[in-house]
Design an enzyme around this catalytic site. Structure first.
Site, PDB file in Angstrom:
ATOM      1  N   PRO A   1       0.948  -0.967   0.201  1.00 45.93           N
ATOM      2  CA  PRO A   1       0.332  -0.079   0.249  1.00 45.93           C
ATOM      3  C   PRO A   1       0.852   1.529  -0.111  1.00 45.93           C
ATOM      4  CG  PRO A   1      -0.374  -1.277   1.681  1.00 45.93           C
ATOM      5  CD  PRO A   1       0.620  -1.946   1.241  1.00 45.93           C
ATOM      6  N   ASP A   2       0.861   1.966  -0.344  1.00 47.67           N
ATOM      7  CA  ASP A   2       0.943   3.056  -0.036  1.00 47.67           C
ATOM      8  C   ASP A   2       0.771   4.376   0.316  1.00 47.67           C
ATOM      9  OD1 ASP A   2       2.501   5.722  -1.479  1.00 47.67           O
ATOM     10  OD2 ASP A   2       0.936   6.292  -3.284  1.00 47.67           O
ATOM     11  N   THR A   3       1.610   3.705   1.889  1.00 43.55           N
ATOM     12  CA  THR A   3       0.952   4.203   3.200  1.00 43.55           C
ATOM     13  C   THR A   3       1.950   4.309   4.010  1.00 43.55           C
ATOM     14  OG1 THR A   3       0.458   2.029   4.076  1.00 43.55           O
ATOM     15  CG2 THR A   3      -1.270   3.633   2.846  1.00 43.55           C
TER      16      THR A   3
ATOM     17  N   ASN B   1      -1.696   8.119   0.724  1.00 38.61           N
ATOM     18  CA  ASN B   1      -1.849   7.975  -1.030  1.00 38.61           C
ATOM     19  C   ASN B   1      -3.177   9.321  -0.497  1.00 38.61           C
ATOM     20  OD1 ASN B   1      -3.499   8.121  -3.961  1.00 38.61           O
ATOM     21  ND2 ASN B   1      -1.233   7.192  -4.015  1.00 38.61           N
TER      22      ASN B   1
END
Lengths: 281, 281, 281, 281
Positions: free
Chosen positions: B53-55, B118
């Site tokens: 994930p883009d976290t 994101n």
């Protein structure tokens, strides 16, 4: 159950094992999602993903990083293509230790001389002396710590322009040395080399094939020859390249990115693939 | 001429600068081949390529490795998306040193709180206090060693649900702090937020935008608003995912890989992209 | 001024160049602090730091990571020991591109066959055929992009048990192929092999030596022979190992860590070496 | 038996567990060789080895690489110091997945705010709110996959200048949240803070301490207080720095490397530590 155990289980099952190549975590997740049994962390795809030729310049460290990442984010076994083993017996033993530690279910090493070039390239494809490669396989099998870890011996006899008798001699020696699977590589336009080989193969060691050039051979046909593992090693990346090239070109020429939604996953689909909203990995 | 100098040259030219996102060496090479000016090493694509994930869980080291690899295998500048800067002033100064050393032409940091999510995700999008982010930008500019290295300040004011006045205040403060470019992010379905912002922007600092949700806005339209850089941040990967998923699914269902040559690059095309037969990199 | 330029400057100066080996950022900083001219990122120290044998199992990626880190945190040039070049011409060209990108001032490759073993080990020390190694040197020199990057050719003729005439023939061929420096390695207990070699060396290409076994040879003596670079390749790590072993042993046996302050740097000294309180790197 | 199981076994044994810090494979091997029970992959030593300050600029990827390498080359458990967890719950869950995959027996996270500074540095030492840190510990415990993996909660209450009651409140909350061990850090010049804390500690959760400043406290004394784990976190590197600095200085000043054999391990000893002649790892 480790992934190596799962791969053992697949090998002792009745079905042919279907494997697809990936080159990063995302493509590995797609291989799993679609329903393949195993992910192939292949040398061509991974070197290409780095933007580098498949000529033994990408290091074991770089190949392994990708295979390990694939394993981190998926739930099916990874088989890692390890070229020629990156050197001699010592290098092979070392790679087995490293890949096994990274939870890779199995590794594949091929009987060409380091540094090698990709099997589909023009140029000399030199085979390693049989005894030397057997010694490398023994080093591999001695180095593994779990019982279930798989070592696949890949013979490039056909790739080097030799005939089925050479392939058979090699394969038998590798099986005798402890290889768990033999991968018989061929770049013929049909499955005839594979068929010939299988006709003479009577060892209780499963055979894997990579139908890149003989793409019309079906899983059923290969199964009928007695093949146990079929690897679609590079179609995923080839589709991705075609699609990205077209998308980039369209955007640049039209000056905008709309009207192509049917050719793209949505941002939400990307998020879903990334595991957003799921419990952390 | 360094790639940072080349990016400076593009910034002082008349044309709008067209940028496309990539996530590895191969996709970066396609961005260059098709004719884009610059490659965007974006957080969404790269985290997705890792399968994560883009976290803010992908580390600076992991993002940088991909951006550096892109630079190694291409001849156009790379702009690297560096999330929130991975921490505070000290982290930002450190990243500038690292990215500049890896020949990245410019970095982009955004005014959200670490760890971030994101911009297109549901959930709270918290802005960093203005003074804190200004301090981080100053740290970035102080840390660069070459004159030409570019620092892009990205404001997430619109993403956080705030209006153009907030965006403007932020952007002016960032420009005053030395940012070389301001990226104004928006997830509106049209370019109206961007248009509003541009109407009030009178600083001699160029503006970058990312038309993901307002995909129908053309380069010409954005140029007319006064935008200098347009970034197609994720379409390449989205096309790749769509294509790979379809290819894997077709192969699995049909039991063979033939008859799809028009949806795949050939193996020879992959070799050509890898630079085979060219002088080594 | 790049570090490669700085190394060129040292090569054209009057003084002998004093180099010491390191194996991580910290030891590299100590080499600089004490006043050496150059840092040697050596294969023995770095493989040992990883806890692995110096037998070509540590990859280029792993060696390079350490050399790059040394460069990041110091202000003097780094010369990186690159074993045999990790393969053939293609690998050598690739490594030059990588090391040069990481701001390494120069690389050293040796004329042994891959995979090699450490020069001080018992066992066969096989030399690569002269023509092959010359071809690798040419590949190295062709691959560099800056004029100043240095390629050092190391001959293991003496290590392989051959005489000064072989060493000379090798060295001359390497110089003719473009090597910027020749490293003549010897494991004799005195400097006699070096003296013999230097007596016959009339090429305008500087000579480097590694006085590990002939440790009593002084810089002045080596300078008098005409040597330009003297490399203390492993004494730092050997001192560190001795000291750590004693410290760990003392603590374990005494049951406490006090009373040994004179055998330890203070925590404040460690902080100072880490650059705490200085502007970020 | 995994190393995490081995660490559990040590925790349930009668003896105090003696741990020493290392910063690479080599120093980890020395910790094992001398007879310590466990290796501490500590933030101070590892950041210092990189030549960087211990201020949250070294990434999880960089810390993990060193811890994993230590595990590869040793046979005793590794406990990895993971600073504040590199972010929030999501980062903590992610790190547990990564460290557990790398065969690390346990991780330690501390209750300071990211980005943090080293506990012995001057400057503000801000504690994370208790509820937030408890939430991070829960995330850690939920993320582990094997039963045996250990999560150590480190309270910096004393480091932040707070008293034993705060330390106790924190420690109890962390134990209740599932922490397997509590590390109570102190930079007092004597063990009095530890003694005070131990007097009031009645939870069945073992306590770890790091006697850097109170170095004269013996293992016996700490055991008598009820401490279960004593960590000598930085003495190895401090001894190495002292020894390397002296060695480099001596060589540079004397112009040769002889006469110091008693202050150096021999090259043969280095080879032995590297595992030369043993079966490959």
């Amino acid at each position: 159950m480790t992934k190596a155990s799962r791969l053992r289980e697949l090998l002792s099952g009745d079905r042919i094992i279907r494997v697809a190549g990936a080159h990063n975590g995302m493509s590995a997740k797609l291989v799993e999602e679609v329903g393949f049994d195993v992910i192939w962390a292949g040398g061509l795809e991974i070197s290409a993903a780095y933007g580098l030729p498949d000529t033994s310049i990408v290091t074991m460290t770089e190949f392994l990083a990708v295979a390990a990442q694939m394993d981190l984010v998926t739930n099916i076994p990874i088989i890692a293509d390890c070229d020629t083993g990156y050197g001699d017996e010592c290098n092979v033993a070392h790679l087995v230790r490293h890949y096994e530690r990274q939870h890779i279910a199995g590794v594949c090493i091929e009987d060409k001389v380091f540094p090698k070039i990709n099997s589909f390239m023009e140029g000399t494809q030199s085979l390693e002396p049989l005894a030397k490669f057997v010694s490398k396989l023994r080093a591999a099998k001695s180095a593994q710590r779990s019982r279930d870890f798989i070592v696949i011996a890949r013979t490039e006899a056909f790739i080097a322009g030799l005939d089925w008798e050479v392939a058979l001699t090699r394969a038998e020696a590798y099986a005798a040395a402890g290889a768990d699977v033999i991968l018989v590589h061929s770049k013929a336009r049909s499955a005839k080399e594979i068929a010939q080989f299988m006709e003479h193969w009577h060892y209780p060691v499963p055979i894997a094939v990579v139908p890149t050039t003989y793409a019309s051979a079906t899983v059923q046909e290969l199964h009928d020859y007695g093949v146990k593992i079929v690897i679609y090693a590079n179609q995923g990346m080839r589709a991705a390249v075609k699609a990205m090239r077209a998308m980039f070109s369209d955007i640049l020429q039209s000056g905008h990115a709309s009207g192509r939604e049917d050719q793209m996953a949505s941002v939400q689909e990307i998020f879903a693939l990334q595991g957003l909203g799921q419990p952390p990995l």
